[in-house]
Design a protein around this motif. Structure first.
Motif, mmCIF file in Angstrom:
data_model
loop_
_atom_site.group_PDB
_atom_site.id
_atom_site.type_symbol
_atom_site.label_atom_id
_atom_site.label_comp_id
_atom_site.label_asym_id
_atom_site.label_seq_id
_atom_site.Cartn_x
_atom_site.Cartn_y
_atom_site.Cartn_z
ATOM 1 N N THR B 108 0.711 -1.032 -0.178
ATOM 2 C CA THR B 108 0.062 -0.110 0.087
ATOM 3 C C THR B 108 1.156 0.868 -0.325
ATOM 4 O OG1 THR B 108 -0.187 0.296 2.245
ATOM 5 C CG2 THR B 108 -1.779 -1.892 1.215
ATOM 6 N N PRO B 388 -6.256 9.084 -6.059
ATOM 7 C CA PRO B 388 -6.085 9.154 -8.014
ATOM 8 C C PRO B 388 -5.528 9.457 -8.928
ATOM 9 C CG PRO B 388 -6.616 10.873 -5.970
ATOM 10 C CD PRO B 388 -5.716 10.606 -5.334
ATOM 11 N N ARG B 389 -5.914 8.350 -9.630
ATOM 12 C CA ARG B 389 -5.225 8.697 -11.370
ATOM 13 C C ARG B 389 -4.157 9.288 -11.988
ATOM 14 N NH1 ARG B 389 -6.066 4.460 -15.749
ATOM 15 N NH2 ARG B 389 -5.396 5.347 -17.240
ATOM 16 N N GLY B 390 -3.325 9.455 -12.150
ATOM 17 C CA GLY B 390 -2.185 9.286 -12.675
ATOM 18 C C GLY B 390 -0.955 10.095 -12.075
ATOM 19 N N ILE B 408 3.582 6.845 -10.375
ATOM 20 C CA ILE B 408 2.386 6.477 -11.034
ATOM 21 C C ILE B 408 1.132 5.683 -10.413
ATOM 22 C CG2 ILE B 408 1.122 5.959 -12.822
ATOM 23 C CD1 ILE B 408 4.133 5.543 -14.610
ATOM 24 N N SER B 409 0.018 6.322 -10.094
ATOM 25 C CA SER B 409 -0.837 6.214 -9.933
ATOM 26 C C SER B 409 -2.042 5.245 -10.628
ATOM 27 C CB SER B 409 -1.297 6.762 -8.627
ATOM 28 O OG SER B 409 -3.269 5.881 -8.199
ATOM 29 N N ASP B 410 -3.353 4.388 -10.302
ATOM 30 C CA ASP B 410 -4.051 3.794 -11.029
ATOM 31 C C ASP B 410 -5.426 4.136 -10.901
ATOM 32 O OD1 ASP B 410 -4.568 1.712 -9.609
ATOM 33 O OD2 ASP B 410 -3.622 0.084 -11.042
ATOM 34 N N GLY B 411 -5.362 4.504 -9.999
ATOM 35 C CA GLY B 411 -6.828 5.437 -9.057
ATOM 36 C C GLY B 411 -6.972 3.926 -7.773
ATOM 37 N N GLY B 412 -5.598 3.208 -7.419
ATOM 38 C CA GLY B 412 -5.932 1.792 -6.444
ATOM 39 C C GLY B 412 -5.205 2.804 -4.955
ATOM 40 N N ASN B 413 -5.557 1.377 -4.891
ATOM 41 C CA ASN B 413 -4.731 1.416 -3.454
ATOM 42 C C ASN B 413 -3.492 0.829 -3.741
ATOM 43 O OD1 ASN B 413 -5.245 -1.434 -3.601
ATOM 44 N ND2 ASN B 413 -5.097 -2.311 -1.733
ATOM 45 N N LEU B 414 -2.421 0.350 -4.472
ATOM 46 C CA LEU B 414 -1.477 0.697 -4.837
ATOM 47 C C LEU B 414 -0.670 0.825 -5.451
ATOM 48 C CD1 LEU B 414 -1.361 -3.727 -4.818
ATOM 49 C CD2 LEU B 414 -1.340 -1.949 -2.898
ATOM 50 N N PRO B 415 0.503 1.823 -5.051
ATOM 51 C CA PRO B 415 0.979 2.671 -6.492
ATOM 52 C C PRO B 415 1.207 1.196 -7.683
ATOM 53 C CG PRO B 415 2.204 2.724 -4.482
ATOM 54 C CD PRO B 415 1.352 1.363 -4.131
ATOM 55 N N TYR B 416 1.348 2.626 -8.712
ATOM 56 C CA TYR B 416 1.466 1.345 -9.665
ATOM 57 C C TYR B 416 2.682 1.333 -10.122
ATOM 58 C CZ TYR B 416 0.522 -0.115 -14.573
ATOM 59 O OH TYR B 416 0.194 -1.088 -16.035
#
Lengths: 191, 459
Positions: B108, B388-390, B408-416
């Motif tokens: 997370t 949030p994604r971004g 980078i995040s895809d909007g989830g609870n883990l970093p992308y």
């Protein structure tokens, strides 16, 4: 270049002439200008990368003399585009105190991007790193070999479809499974 | 794995360039200059065979490292020598690679702090802060003012401790044993302060997204003030010992010179760049964490050699002391963690009578008083925050240069994806041009002036 090149924020003033110059001179090389949280990202056709980089380094309005960073990224399942692999270049200009990011995206089948070591010699290690972890081939790099992983390593470990390994424990057949399969079977995903 | 077979570099062909394209042409000379030496040890025969084939039977190739006391960790230098003169040097890294960037994708956002703090282990607070600034930028939030000020306070203390390790180890390697003892003595005082505040001497995981995990304990401010007073005179002592010391001057002046253009071309940042005369410091150029409200100067030197880098780092320690004092003078009150229940970490640990960390008031609150609070606590701890994604890139000025986090995040609870632009890794490229033409003993001075931390290089 797509028409949806509107940014939802006002880029820094010193960056305006750079963006205008890029649009005028390299209209066919730019795929998209996007931005998020105040950072401007320009996606380029890979064949024109070196040309654009040289312009960005030398043009008086830009003078991006510092290649701050190159990030390899694998966009598998992030968006629907077939060009999964991405090299993200972060440039900094001492003269104008601005940053810009360039992106080049390629497919796994044809992961070739021209090297920018001829523009910034400091691209050497970062490109080797992106090659090591993502398998992006930087054509023209003087010495494109693995840098962090052992040189006989198979595969490119930071790709999204490269699994995490578990750990064998020295106790009657015990094995610690990879973290993504440990407790949250089926439910432990990113989204 | 993907279905399409992309050729994998095999051990035997590891030295080959990738499949040729028309754009690619590398001269024999360039290949020679950039000749790689693989890290498995199987390259040895190749290096010697090449030397023999080229009639260089008076060239000696030695491995300095990875287990060598003067390589600042597990750095391996493959040095080609003619007599005692270095004719080529290749840094070989990767011995400490632990896959932190990949691992962070499976934890997370808050757990990510625990990973990144282990990268550059001499500057853990910087790693944590940069990661958290990136997360906060994605979230679009600002931490409370007191948390930001505390981050600055701890970063500057950490900068001093990091430079002290550099001074101590470089002194040791060049034969100045006293400075080694003094440097580590003062570093120990800083680590005591860090331990007071965070609970650990290193690997703190103290900076968290949306704030910091603990406020300063009682009495720490006085302790820091006492240290700052003390440290000023200690810095004078170092100067007395070294600045005009003829042996130190002999060993450092004119060694490891690179011009400003070469340094910029090699993407070098930090004290090395400032020692070449460019006053580039991200704290001034692109301020973050409110650095614009503190008064300090960016020290520079012009020699661009080991001595100039010593001058810059020593002056930076004094500037950090100034910042630390100003932070203590202007420390705002209030919470140290965002009070947004969906983002801020809920529990405030306190030391229980059994010596363990716990928070009786918080436990009372969630177990006895508020069902809402219990749910928030449970969601925070098990699932973590959603970002949030971004994607963002956040650079800060670490003791070694630009430390950049591309998150980078895809909007989830883990970093992308978390990519770290570590200054040690990039600056290490200067090792080769700096060392060619030097004597072996001077290579040690030159490499150490980069101040590489291999935990950061290899990640």
């Amino acid at each position: 270049m797509t028409e949806a090149a509107e940014l939802d924020f006002q880029p820094p003033e010193a960056l305006q002439p750079v963006l205008t110059g890029l649009r005028e001179r390299f209209e066919d090389a730019i795929r998209e200008v996007s931005g998020h949280r105040g950072e401007v990202v320009v996606e380029l056709e890979r064949d024109r990368l070196v040309e654009v980089c040289t312009w960005l380094r030398d043009h008086p309005a830009a003078r991006f003399r510092l290649l701050a960073s190159i990030s390899g990224i694998d966009y598998l399942n992030y968006d629907d585009r077939p060009e999964r692999l991405c090299a993200d270049y972060n440039l900094y200009s001492f003269d104008h105190n601005i940053r810009i990011r360039l992106k080049v995206r390629v497919t796994v089948e044809d992961p070739h991007i021209p090297s920018v070591t001829g523009v910034w010699p400091g691209a050497n290690f970062p490109e080797r790193e992106a090659y090591d972890f993502f398998g992006i081939r930087f054509d023209g790099h003087p010495n494109l070999v693995r840098i962090h992983m052992p040189e006989d390593w198979k595969g490119y470990p930071q790709r999204k479809d490269y699994p995490l390994g578990g750990v064998d424990v020295e106790y009657i057949g015990a094995h610690i499974p990879p973290p993504d399969t440990r407790r949250y079977k089926g439910g432990w995903t990113s989204t | 794995m993907s279905e399409v077979e992309v050729p994998v570099v095999q051990p035997g062909e590891a030295h080959e360039l990738p499949p040729a394209s028309s754009a690619e042409h590398v001269s024999v000379h360039e290949r020679r200059v950039h000749q790689v030496v693989a890290m498995g040890g199987g390259d040895w025969a190749e290096v010697t065979a090449r030397a023999a084939a080229e009639g260089q039977d008076d060239v000696m190739i030695i491995n300095m490292g990875p287990q060598h006391p003067s390589t600042h960790g597990v750095l391996r230098l493959v040095v080609e020598l003619k007599g005692e003169e270095v004719i080529n040097l290749q840094p070989v890294v990767g011995y400490l690679h632990t896959g932190i960037e990949k691992s962070a994708e499976f934890r997370t956002w808050v757990q990510g702090v625990t990973f990144v703090t282990r990268m550059d282990y001499l500057a853990p607070i910087f790693n944590e802060t940069a990661y958290c600034l990136a997360t906060e930028k994605l979230l679009g939030i600002e931490p409370p003012p007191r948390a930001t000020a505390l981050r600055v306070l701890m970063m500057e203390l950490n900068r001093i401790s990091s430079h002290l390790v550099w001074l101590a180890t470089t002194g040791l390697e060049l034969g100045a044993l006293s400075i080694m003892l003094y440097g580590f003595r003062e570093r120990e005082e800083i680590l005591d302060i860090l331990e007071d505040v965070t609970g650990l001497r290193m690997n703190h995981a103290w900076v968290r997204p949306a704030g910091v995990s603990q406020d300063l304990p009682d009495g720490t401010e006085d302790k820091i003030r006492a240290f700052v007073r003390d440290m000023r005179s200690k810095a004078d002592e170092y100067e007395t010992l070294l600045t005009n010391n003829p042996i130190w001057l002999e060993r450092t002046r004119g060694i490891g010179y690179l011009s400003l253009d070469e340094l910029i071309g090699l993407s070098t940042t930090g004290p090395m760049l400032r020692a070449a005369g460019l006053d580039h410091d991200l704290r001034k150029a692109q301020p973050y964490c409110g650095y614009e409200q503190y008064e300090f100067t960016v020290p520079t030197a012009t020699g661009s050699d080991v001595y100039a880098r010593y001058q810059v780092r020593l002056a930076e320690m004094r500037e950090s002391l100034r910042i630390v004092e100003q932070v203590l003078d202007t420390l705002p009150g209030g919470p140290v963690m965002s009070e947004d229940p969906k983002i801020g970490w809920p529990a405030k640990l306190a030391l229980g009578p059994d010596g363990l960390g716990n928070s009786p008031a918080h436990v009372q609150h969630i177990m006895g008083e508020s069902m809402e609070a219990l749910i928030h606590h449970f969601k925070q701890v098990t699932e973590g925050i959603k970002v949030p994604r971004g994607e963002v890139y956040v650079p800060i000025e670490s003791p070694r240069g630009e430390l950049g986090y591309h998150v980078i995040s895809d909007g989830g609870n883990l970093p992308y994806r978390v990519h770290v632009r570590d200054p040690s890794f990039v600056n290490l490229q200067t090792g080769t041009p700096m060392s060619i033409g030097l004597l072996v003993a001077d290579v040690i001075a030159a490499m150490s002036s980069i101040d590489p931390v291999l935990g950061g290089v290899d990640r």
